[in-house]
Design a protein around this motif. Structure first.
Motif, short mmCIF file in Angstrom:
data_model
loop_
_atom_site.label_atom_id
_atom_site.label_comp_id
_atom_site.label_asym_id
_atom_site.label_seq_id
_atom_site.Cartn_x
_atom_site.Cartn_y
_atom_site.Cartn_z
N SER A 387 0.83 -1.21 0.00
CA SER A 387 0.00 0.00 0.00
C SER A 387 0.87 1.27 0.00
CB SER A 387 -0.91 -0.01 1.23
OG SER A 387 -0.12 -0.15 2.40
N ARG A 388 2.09 1.18 0.48
CA ARG A 388 2.94 2.36 0.55
C ARG A 388 4.00 2.38 -0.56
NH1 ARG A 388 4.40 3.51 6.75
NH2 ARG A 388 4.38 5.62 5.90
N ALA A 389 4.05 1.31 -1.35
CA ALA A 389 5.11 1.18 -2.36
C ALA A 389 5.06 2.30 -3.42
CB ALA A 389 5.06 -0.19 -3.01
N PRO A 390 3.88 2.67 -3.94
CA PRO A 390 3.88 3.72 -4.97
C PRO A 390 4.48 5.03 -4.47
CG PRO A 390 1.78 2.55 -5.00
CD PRO A 390 2.53 2.07 -3.79
N ALA A 391 4.12 5.45 -3.26
CA ALA A 391 4.66 6.70 -2.72
C ALA A 391 6.16 6.58 -2.48
CB ALA A 391 3.94 7.07 -1.43
N PHE A 392 6.58 5.42 -1.99
CA PHE A 392 8.01 5.19 -1.76
C PHE A 392 8.80 5.32 -3.07
CE2 PHE A 392 11.30 1.74 -1.93
CZ PHE A 392 12.29 2.44 -1.25
N LEU A 393 8.31 4.64 -4.12
CA LEU A 393 9.05 4.66 -5.38
C LEU A 393 9.04 6.06 -6.00
CD1 LEU A 393 8.02 1.17 -6.68
CD2 LEU A 393 10.29 1.89 -5.94
N ALA A 394 7.96 6.79 -5.83
CA ALA A 394 7.92 8.16 -6.36
C ALA A 394 9.00 9.01 -5.66
CB ALA A 394 6.53 8.76 -6.16
N ASP A 395 9.18 8.78 -4.36
CA ASP A 395 10.23 9.49 -3.62
C ASP A 395 11.62 9.10 -4.13
OD1 ASP A 395 9.13 11.30 -1.91
OD2 ASP A 395 9.31 10.06 -0.09
N VAL A 396 11.81 7.80 -4.40
CA VAL A 396 13.13 7.37 -4.89
C VAL A 396 13.38 7.99 -6.27
CG1 VAL A 396 14.65 5.43 -5.41
CG2 VAL A 396 12.95 5.20 -3.60
N GLN A 397 12.33 8.10 -7.08
CA GLN A 397 12.50 8.74 -8.39
C GLN A 397 12.93 10.20 -8.22
OE1 GLN A 397 8.61 7.47 -9.84
NE2 GLN A 397 9.58 6.48 -11.61
N ARG A 398 12.38 10.87 -7.22
CA ARG A 398 12.80 12.26 -6.95
C ARG A 398 14.28 12.31 -6.59
NH1 ARG A 398 8.10 12.67 -3.49
NH2 ARG A 398 6.59 12.60 -5.17
N LEU A 399 14.69 11.39 -5.77
CA LEU A 399 16.10 11.32 -5.37
C LEU A 399 16.98 11.06 -6.60
CD1 LEU A 399 17.99 11.29 -2.87
CD2 LEU A 399 17.58 8.83 -2.70
N ARG A 400 16.54 10.16 -7.45
CA ARG A 400 17.27 9.84 -8.67
C ARG A 400 17.40 11.06 -9.58
NH1 ARG A 400 14.82 7.27 -12.89
NH2 ARG A 400 13.29 8.90 -12.50
N ASP A 401 16.30 11.84 -9.70
CA ASP A 401 16.33 12.99 -10.61
C ASP A 401 17.41 14.00 -10.23
OD1 ASP A 401 14.34 11.84 -12.06
OD2 ASP A 401 12.71 13.02 -11.15
N LEU A 402 17.79 14.01 -8.95
CA LEU A 402 18.83 14.94 -8.52
C LEU A 402 20.20 14.56 -9.07
CD1 LEU A 402 17.81 15.40 -4.77
CD2 LEU A 402 17.31 16.92 -6.70
N ASP A 403 20.43 13.26 -9.29
CA ASP A 403 21.73 12.79 -9.79
C ASP A 403 21.60 11.36 -10.31
OD1 ASP A 403 24.31 12.21 -10.39
OD2 ASP A 403 25.10 12.46 -8.35
N PRO A 404 21.08 11.20 -11.55
CA PRO A 404 20.84 9.85 -12.07
C PRO A 404 22.09 8.96 -12.08
CG PRO A 404 19.79 11.49 -13.47
CD PRO A 404 20.62 12.24 -12.47
N THR A 405 23.25 9.53 -12.39
CA THR A 405 24.43 8.67 -12.53
C THR A 405 24.86 8.08 -11.18
OG1 THR A 405 25.94 10.53 -12.34
CG2 THR A 405 25.31 9.86 -14.57
N ALA A 406 24.47 8.74 -10.07
CA ALA A 406 24.83 8.19 -8.75
C ALA A 406 24.27 6.78 -8.59
CB ALA A 406 24.29 9.09 -7.64
#
Ligand SMILES: Cc1cc2nc3c(=O)[nH]c(=O)nc-3n(C[C@H](O)[C@H](O)[C@H](O)COP(=O)(O)OP(=O)(O)OC[C@H]3O[C@@H](n4cnc5c(N)ncnc54)[C@H](O)[C@@H]3O)c2cc1C
Ligand SMILES: *[C@@H]1O[C@H](CO)[C@@H](O)[C@H](O)[C@H]1NC(C)=O
Ligand SMILES: *[C@@H]1O[C@H](CO)[C@@H](O)[C@H](O)[C@H]1NC(C)=O
Length: 577
Positions: A387-406
């Motif tokens: 039930s919390r996975a979609p929000a979690f993954l959306a947050d991880v995508q935000r983190l990724r957008d800051l520095d994809p190569t990391a």
């Protein structure tokens, strides 16, 4: 002098063998022993000691070994043939305990093909269990993907494959009985065998026990008639991933997902049961579990360290060669000719080629063999409620957008791997249907050395564990992940009641298991440099490595996170303004 040295080295080399070494090593017959894990290094880099070791061959000998320890109120713990857990779960408490190896307890006790029940001794390796079941025309419906673990060890840590269907992905869901040896009063000879049938209330404690209740002697599993599976990997872009993750597991019995955040790609595994008459003899043979020549392993280690020292995401991204062809499946055991790959369950569910590689004087081995200086990795694994996975993954995508190569530091052939596990009645099993996430990344073989982009990985983990209530896998992870974990299990107190009944003196408990279970102390070790080693979450710069430019700072998306971030003197000033 030099000739002598050379001779000694040669002897040591010849004494090596290619199957993984025994994690228990005694300098004096069966006494003065050390216990380590498959990679030769626990999460805290410690090695534990035991006064003696026992290698029982029968339940009777096992009972005697436990009685000996209980009579002397000596600490005791089980180690297994390979001992794969990352944290020091297999360590008896203190330094004067006994380690009981289940390596020789690996026989089939009983097969009832009619009732589809298989009873095995607890030291049996998953690979052998799968083979034995198949030979009787039976299939283990789900299992971990790595077959070099034992039934006793994998149950103790709640290990699983992937499924939301039927009983789900966790192996303890298929346990319908077990026999466990626990301490007992002197009047009962200091140890007893308890037999727990399918309806016994204590089975929910013993199925996932962290090894603190006693030694499981035998396990009975409910199997199914042999079946085949049909697997296709479907690559897509990640635009609807957050929603898909919640749905995919309901659509396909053996669904899983690999996300490559740096490429914004997702690979969905479409994997379902098909009739045994469907043609195909497919095989899953994961390349990371192959036996490799020692010089290749050494070269891999050198390359890993080179990329790490380079420090740029670019170095790892350019090395990221994702094996798209067949995803480690072949259609006939030799080559991949196209999807779907159809094959028998026992050839598709798990792999582990390197564990029974021939003894060739260490010319080949599993890549993590501690006798060869190859690459070394952490595996962090945790489950987030669906039930919390979609929000979690959306947050991880935000983190990724800051520095994809990391994100290239997450081993590129798997990226962010996701599997499904169902809610369990086991007291230390998952409380809710969940998506289980694995992250695999570089570990320095020297303590205190910062990792490139550790701030991103650490923020991601803290976000999962603390913002989204994720449960850490009992057999993986670094120490800090277990902080507060036990409080997330609604039935933890019921587990502890069973533990008090089975082992009132706590001889099967160690300093580490007491920390995990919230009995005494905390899983974190707070000291200089602890956050670099994953022993703590930093709260002070000294927990990072300020002398090397790593300071304790808030996360970028989950600002409650505290991570060690690298600054050159110039960037530090600009960040702080
Ligand atoms: C390369 C790799 C791949 C992995 N893949 C997966 C995966 O696909 N899915 C997954 O869920 N996990 C996976 N894991 C984690 C793994 O499942 C756990 O670490 C598991 O506990 C290892 O089992 P083991 O037999 O090596 O047990 P150990 O690590 O030796 O023991 C684990 C614990 O169980 C206790 N124990 C063992 N036997 C008994 C017994 N008979 N009675 C009582 N206590 C006992 C030990 O004392 C210890 O506390 C993987 C780990 C590695 C290193
Ligand atoms: C038990 O272990 C031994 C030694 O590792 C191995 O040769 C044997 O095949 C195993 N037995 C079974 C039933 O798997
Ligand atoms: C790091 O790797 C990149 C990409 O491979 C390369 O261009 C760069 O020169 C390397 N830098 C160092 C310091 O090695």
């Amino acid at each position: 002098m030099h000739i002598l040295l050379l001779l000694v080295l040669t002897i040591i080399r010849l004494a090596g063998s290619s199957p993984p070494p025994d994690p228990v090593w005694c300098s004096n017959g069966m006494s003065d022993c050390t216990v380590t894990n498959a990679g030769g290094s626990f999460s805290d880099r410690g090695i534990c000691r035991a006064a003696n070791a026992a290698y029982p061959r029968t339940e009777q000998e096992l009972l005697a070994a436990v009685a000996d320890a209980a009579a002397a109120k000596r600490k005791v713990k089980v180690a297994t043939r390979y001992s794969h857990s990352f944290t020091p779960l297999a360590c008896p408490g203190g330094r004067d305990g006994t380690v009981i190896s289940t390596r020789r307890l690996n026989r089939t006790v009983r097969i009832d093909a009619q009732k589809r029940l298989l009873t095995v001794e607890s030291g049996m390796v998953l690979k052998d269990l799968i083979r034995v079941a198949a030979a009787a025309g039976l299939a283990l419906p789900n299992s971990p993907y790595w077959s070099g673990i034992t039934i006793g060890g994998l149950l103790a840590t709640g290990a699983h494959g992937s499924s939301l269907w039927g009983k789900g992905g966790a192996m303890h869901e298929y346990v319908v009985g077990l026999r466990i040896v626990t301490p007992a009063p002197a009047s009962h000879g200091f140890a007893v065998v308890r037999e727990l049938g399918a309806d016994h209330p204590d089975l929910d404690a013993a199925k996932v026990s962290l090894g603190v209740l006693g030694v499981i002697s035998q396990v009975t599993l409910a199997l199914q008639p042999q079946f085949k599976r049909s697997v296709t990997f479907v690559p897509r872009d990640e635009s609807d991933m957050a929603e898909q993750v919640a749905l995919w597991g309901a659509l396909h019995e053996f669904a899983d997902i690999s996300w490559l955040p740096q490429d914004r790609k997702v690979i969905y595994r479409e994997d379902n049961r098909v009739d045994v008459s469907t043609p195909g003899n497919g095989l899953f043979d994961f390349h990371a579990f192959w036996s490799l020549p020692a010089d290749q392993i050494i070269a891999m280690g050198v390359e890993e360290r080179r990329m790490e020292e380079n420090g740029t995401g670019a170095a790892r991204c350019s090395a990221a060669k994702y094996e798209r062809q067949g995803h480690f499946f072949t259609n006939d055991g030799v080559s991949f000719t196209g999807y779907p790959v159809v094959g028998y369950q026992h050839r598709m569910q798990a792999s582990g080629a390197c564990i029974d590689s021939p003894d060739d004087g260490l010319q080949t081995a599993c890549f993590w063999d501690p006798r060869i200086r190859g690459p070394s990795a952490y595996i962090s694994g945790f489950s987030v409620a669906l039930s919390r996975a979609p929000a979690f993954l959306a947050d991880v995508q935000r983190l990724r957008d800051l520095d994809p190569t990391a994100f290239c530091v997450l081993h590129s052939s798997i990226g962010v791997s996701m599997r499904y596990v169902r809610a369990s009645s086991a007291f230390l099993g998952k409380a809710e249907d969940s998506i289980y996430v694995d992250l695999v990344y570089y570990r320095s073989d020297k303590p205190g050395v910062p990792r490139a982009h550790a701030d991103m990985v650490d923020e991601l983990e803290q976000m999962a564990l603390h913002k989204y209530g994720a449960l850490p896998h009992w057999g993986k992870n670094r120490n800090f992940a277990f902080e507060g974990a036990i409080a997330k299990y609604p039935k933890a107190s019921e587990f502890l009641k069973v533990k008090d009944r089975y082992d009132p003196d706590g001889i099967f408990s160690s300093e580490w298991s007491d920390r995990l279970l919230g009995i005494k102390g905390s899983p974190s070790i707070v000291e200089k440099g602890c956050a670099i080693e994953g022993l703590c979450v930093c709260s002070d710069d000294s927990h990072c490595a300020p002398e090397l430019g790593y300071f304790c700072r808030p996360g970028k998306v989950y600002t409650e996170a505290r991570v060690c971030r690298f600054y050159t003197p110039a960037t530090r000033i600009s960040d702080e303004l």
